[in-house]
Design a protein around this motif. Structure first.
Motif, mmCIF file in Angstrom:
data_model
loop_
_atom_site.group_PDB
_atom_site.id
_atom_site.type_symbol
_atom_site.label_atom_id
_atom_site.label_comp_id
_atom_site.label_asym_id
_atom_site.label_seq_id
_atom_site.Cartn_x
_atom_site.Cartn_y
_atom_site.Cartn_z
ATOM 1 N N ILE A 272 18.096 -7.378 117.878
ATOM 2 C CA ILE A 272 19.543 -7.207 117.719
ATOM 3 C C ILE A 272 19.844 -6.599 116.354
ATOM 4 C CG2 ILE A 272 20.191 -9.082 119.278
ATOM 5 C CD1 ILE A 272 20.727 -10.787 116.772
ATOM 6 N N SER A 273 21.033 -6.030 116.254
ATOM 7 C CA SER A 273 21.517 -5.463 115.001
ATOM 8 C C SER A 273 22.831 -6.154 114.659
ATOM 9 C CB SER A 273 21.732 -3.955 115.179
ATOM 10 O OG SER A 273 22.283 -3.408 114.012
ATOM 11 N N ASP A 274 23.061 -6.440 113.375
ATOM 12 C CA ASP A 274 24.312 -7.126 113.028
ATOM 13 C C ASP A 274 25.483 -6.164 112.964
ATOM 14 O OD1 ASP A 274 24.437 -5.963 110.481
ATOM 15 O OD2 ASP A 274 24.724 -7.854 109.461
ATOM 16 N N ILE B 167 26.782 -5.844 115.348
ATOM 17 C CA ILE B 167 27.569 -6.767 116.185
ATOM 18 C C ILE B 167 28.860 -7.163 115.470
ATOM 19 C CG2 ILE B 167 27.609 -9.185 116.968
ATOM 20 C CD1 ILE B 167 24.675 -8.934 117.603
ATOM 21 N N TYR B 168 28.719 -7.556 114.219
ATOM 22 C CA TYR B 168 29.866 -8.076 113.481
ATOM 23 C C TYR B 168 30.707 -6.961 112.876
ATOM 24 C CZ TYR B 168 26.749 -11.978 113.996
ATOM 25 O OH TYR B 168 25.891 -12.908 114.518
ATOM 26 N N LYS B 169 30.136 -5.766 112.800
ATOM 27 C CA LYS B 169 30.858 -4.663 112.178
ATOM 28 C C LYS B 169 31.664 -3.872 113.209
ATOM 29 C CE LYS B 169 28.284 -5.182 108.296
ATOM 30 N NZ LYS B 169 27.428 -6.280 108.593
ATOM 31 N N TYR C 216 18.961 -3.577 119.643
ATOM 32 C CA TYR C 216 18.124 -2.749 118.782
ATOM 33 C C TYR C 216 16.834 -2.470 119.538
ATOM 34 C CZ TYR C 216 15.400 -1.149 114.794
ATOM 35 O OH TYR C 216 14.630 -0.401 113.949
ATOM 36 N N LYS D 202 20.422 1.714 118.113
ATOM 37 C CA LYS D 202 21.260 0.529 117.940
ATOM 38 C C LYS D 202 22.517 0.761 118.753
ATOM 39 C CE LYS D 202 20.212 0.685 113.023
ATOM 40 N NZ LYS D 202 20.527 0.178 111.707
ATOM 41 N N HIS E 97 17.062 -4.125 106.338
ATOM 42 C CA HIS E 97 18.336 -4.314 105.641
ATOM 43 C C HIS E 97 18.708 -3.023 104.918
ATOM 44 C CE1 HIS E 97 21.425 -5.811 102.951
ATOM 45 N NE2 HIS E 97 21.419 -6.959 103.613
ATOM 46 N N VAL F 240 23.983 -2.622 107.345
ATOM 47 C CA VAL F 240 23.600 -3.299 108.581
ATOM 48 C C VAL F 240 22.244 -3.985 108.412
ATOM 49 C CG1 VAL F 240 23.048 -2.895 111.019
ATOM 50 C CG2 VAL F 240 24.930 -1.672 109.960
ATOM 51 N N VAL F 241 22.063 -5.115 109.101
ATOM 52 C CA VAL F 241 20.781 -5.828 109.167
ATOM 53 C C VAL F 241 20.313 -5.820 110.615
ATOM 54 C CG1 VAL F 241 19.617 -8.039 108.824
ATOM 55 C CG2 VAL F 241 21.378 -7.297 107.206
ATOM 56 N N ASP F 242 19.045 -5.473 110.840
ATOM 57 C CA ASP F 242 18.434 -5.491 112.168
ATOM 58 C C ASP F 242 17.300 -6.506 112.169
ATOM 59 O OD1 ASP F 242 19.923 -3.047 112.734
ATOM 60 O OD2 ASP F 242 18.373 -1.992 111.605
#
Length: 195
Positions: free
Chosen positions: A34-36, A38-40, A46, A73, A157, A179-181
């Motif tokens: 997954i990639s964050d 998500i929150y952005k 991912y 992503k 990151h 982004v963080v993956d």
């Protein structure tokens, strides 16, 4: 950004210049997570597939790694497609069964995207080229003289921005979006210079 380019050049010079006796491996891996983002923006998967090259100095507890990787992503509505060139170092413990702990950097190039045109300020501020840090942990098992299989977990990151948001409250939404993956990958390595 210039200091990171100098780091890459020095690392490559080190690997080719003073490391004389070495094993060379090529490999392929495939990963999912997954990639964050998500929150952005929206929930995001991912996926990556990579071709890798490894230099392992004989009797040294580490491997220098590089390669070329494609990663995706996104979801059906919004997605980003990157090519990345990593350079890193893995510390290896064990003989037949290896425990691996590593990290490094890679350059990410945004080759294509879909759906982000509607994200406020993305078009005006996107970065096609990014510098990203990575850390990984996992295992490799020597199944023959020349072949290893690997199972790794990795976290990426962003060091430089993906794009910039125009937000009234920088505490709630930072101006630079990074982004963080997180993902796991399965790979195979083949030693190309062992007889």
């Amino acid at each position: 950004m210039n200091k990171y380019i100098i780091f890459f050049i020095l690392a490559i010079s080190f690997s080719n210049g003073i490391v004389i006796a070495q094993n060379k491996e090529i490999g392929v891996d495939i990963g999912y997570g997954i990639s964050d983002i998500i929150y952005k923006i929206e929930p995001s998967n991912y996926f990556q597939i990579g071709l890798n090259y490894y230099l392992h100095p004989q009797k040294a507890p580490f491997t220098i790694k590089t390669g070329l990787t494609y990663n995706f992503k996104g979801n059906k509505n919004i997605n980003f497609n990157y090519l990345k060139v990593p350079i890193g170092l893995d510390i290896i413990f064990g003989k037949k069964l290896n425990f691996i702990l590593g990290g490094g950097f890679f350059v990410n190039y945004l080759v294509w995207y879909k759906g982000a045109e509607n994200v406020f300020n993305f078009e005006e501020s996107k970065s096609r080229l990014q510098l990203v840090g990575e850390a990984n942990i996992g295992f490799a098992y020597q199944i023959s003289e020349k072949i290893k299989v690997c199972l790794m977990c990795q976290m990426n990151h962003d060091i430089t921005k993906m794009y910039e948001e125009d937000c009234a409250c920088p505490v709630l939404c930072p101006k630079e979006v990074k982004v963080v993956d997180g993902f796991c990958k399965l790979g195979v390595k083949y030693c190309i210079n062992k007889k």
